[in-house]
Design a protein around this motif. Structure first.
Motif, PDB file in Angstrom:
ATOM      1  N   SER A  35     -19.731  46.442  23.981  1.00  0.00           N
ATOM      2  CA  SER A  35     -20.879  45.718  23.448  1.00  0.00           C
ATOM      3  C   SER A  35     -21.801  45.254  24.571  1.00  0.00           C
ATOM      4  CB  SER A  35     -20.378  44.526  22.630  1.00  0.00           C
ATOM      5  OG  SER A  35     -21.434  43.791  22.119  1.00  0.00           O
ATOM      6  N   ASP A  40     -25.990  44.735  23.906  1.00  0.00           N
ATOM      7  CA  ASP A  40     -25.996  43.865  22.738  1.00  0.00           C
ATOM      8  C   ASP A  40     -25.807  42.394  23.093  1.00  0.00           C
ATOM      9  OD1 ASP A  40     -26.298  46.097  21.161  1.00  0.00           O
ATOM     10  OD2 ASP A  40     -24.163  46.278  20.698  1.00  0.00           O
ATOM     11  N   ASP A  66     -23.816  43.319  13.562  1.00  0.00           N
ATOM     12  CA  ASP A  66     -24.307  44.340  12.645  1.00  0.00           C
ATOM     13  C   ASP A  66     -25.482  43.870  11.791  1.00  0.00           C
ATOM     14  OD1 ASP A  66     -22.442  46.175  13.513  1.00  0.00           O
ATOM     15  OD2 ASP A  66     -20.951  45.578  12.027  1.00  0.00           O
ATOM     16  N   ARG A  67     -25.360  42.696  11.210  1.00  0.00           N
ATOM     17  CA  ARG A  67     -26.372  42.244  10.266  1.00  0.00           C
ATOM     18  C   ARG A  67     -27.268  41.124  10.783  1.00  0.00           C
ATOM     19  NH1 ARG A  67     -21.885  42.849   6.142  1.00  0.00           N
ATOM     20  NH2 ARG A  67     -22.301  44.921   5.332  1.00  0.00           N
TER      21      ARG A  67
END
Length: 139
Positions: A35, A40, A66-67
């Motif tokens: 990650s 990220d 993810d969201r």
């Protein structure tokens, strides 16, 4: 003359991949490292791409999930990957609340206009009766 002397609590530092793993923000240390390498993770608004980057109490970490994006403030380094209650003391969640959604009741979401979509069981039985099907095998 020990090399591994205790650092003061304000100066304690830890690798970002280990910290994400100990804080239970990633399922494994290798996923945490991937990650970070993927970009990220940002520390104090600066993109970090090295899993060996050190974090210390007071740093603000932005983690792309993810969201949504999660914003946390490091309170202390982790010593192990313990239960959630223990990991929760490692950070303070500063994630802004999601924007308000249009308020609808449960029934408004669950219903649809008559004739739209698949027939209900009752409607299927009525259709079968119209076509002359009784639902039983006729020999």
């Amino acid at each position: 003359m020990a090399r591994h002397e205790e650092q003061p609590a304000g100066q304690a530092r830890q690798r970002i991949d280990k910290w994400l793993f100990f804080a239970r923000l990633r399922k494994s240390r290798s996923l945490a490292a991937k990650s970070v390498e993927a970009g990220d993770v940002r520390i104090n608004s600066v993109a970090v791409r090295q899993p060996s980057h050190m974090v210390r109490p007071g740093d603000v970490i932005t983690l792309s999930l993810d969201r949504q994006d999660m914003v946390v403030k490091v309170l202390q380094p982790g010593e192990r990957r313990g239960p959630y209650e223990e990991a929760r003391h490692l950070y303070s969640d500063m994630t802004p609340p999601p924007p308000p959604r249009e308020e609808r009741s449960f029934y408004e979401q669950a219903t649809r206009e008559r004739g739209a979509g698949r027939p209900t069981k009752r409607e299927r039985r009525e259709t079968d009766r119209l076509h002359g099907f009784s639902g039983k095998d006729e020999d």
